[in-house]
Scaffold this active site. Sequence first.
Site, PDB file in Angstrom:
ATOM      1  N   SER A  49      54.335  46.186 -30.990  1.00  0.00           N
ATOM      2  CA  SER A  49      55.120  46.126 -32.228  1.00  0.00           C
ATOM      3  C   SER A  49      56.178  45.025 -32.276  1.00  0.00           C
ATOM      4  O   SER A  49      56.646  44.670 -33.344  1.00  0.00           O
ATOM      5  CB  SER A  49      55.798  47.475 -32.492  1.00  0.00           C
ATOM      6  OG  SER A  49      56.835  47.707 -31.562  1.00  0.00           O
ATOM      7  N   LYS A  88      63.269  47.844 -31.571  1.00  0.00           N
ATOM      8  CA  LYS A  88      62.996  47.148 -32.837  1.00  0.00           C
ATOM      9  C   LYS A  88      64.138  46.168 -33.109  1.00  0.00           C
ATOM     10  O   LYS A  88      65.162  46.165 -32.440  1.00  0.00           O
ATOM     11  CB  LYS A  88      62.897  48.128 -34.011  1.00  0.00           C
ATOM     12  CG  LYS A  88      61.846  49.208 -33.901  1.00  0.00           C
ATOM     13  CD  LYS A  88      60.442  48.694 -34.053  1.00  0.00           C
ATOM     14  CE  LYS A  88      59.438  49.837 -33.986  1.00  0.00           C
ATOM     15  NZ  LYS A  88      58.177  49.464 -33.396  1.00  0.00           N
TER      16      LYS A  88
END
Length: 197
Positions: A49, A88
């Site tokens: 990701s 993230k």
Amino acid sequence: MAVTRKAAVGEKKKKGGFRETVLLLVLGVGIALLLQAFVIGSFYIPSESMENTLLINDRVFVNKLAGAPERGDIVVFKGWSTGEDTIKRVIGVGGDKVVCCDAKERITVNGTPLEEKSYLYPGDFPSGKKFSVTVPAGKLWLMGDHRSASADSRAHMDEPNQGFIDDKDVIGKAVVRYWPLNRGLIFTKPDTFDKVK
């Protein structure tokens, strides 16, 4: 008699040296555990990701005392529904309006378009999902750099938290990629976030 006394002194020095070594070893382990618990953490990357910034099995050091997360920071936090450690990039902080997308297919923050080529996965779009959110105070809007492979804030918009993460759930800010050694990198905030007001 003198030989026996010298032997006793030598034996005493050996015992003292051993004790000192053990004490230093225990002290070193204790300091390392305290640093791991409160100052610096090491985390490995389990998914794609955050490619190409972070690849699967990369390892990063995280500063747990870095202060409040800012736009552009890469952070480790307790994930949305599972509470697992997740990594993230911060796109919006409390009070920000984050929108996808403008006429040029760029994400905007408070009306300022983000130029994300420096970290966005090559060939990926800023977002395949349209959205417009205002980040509540004390919350964060987070996205992966490999947007088409990232279950980030966008994937959790229908949940009670509406995709936001509480800034208290942030463990720390990623400061350096230290493994593998040939890809070592100190993280800096992308310049595009400096333009956001």
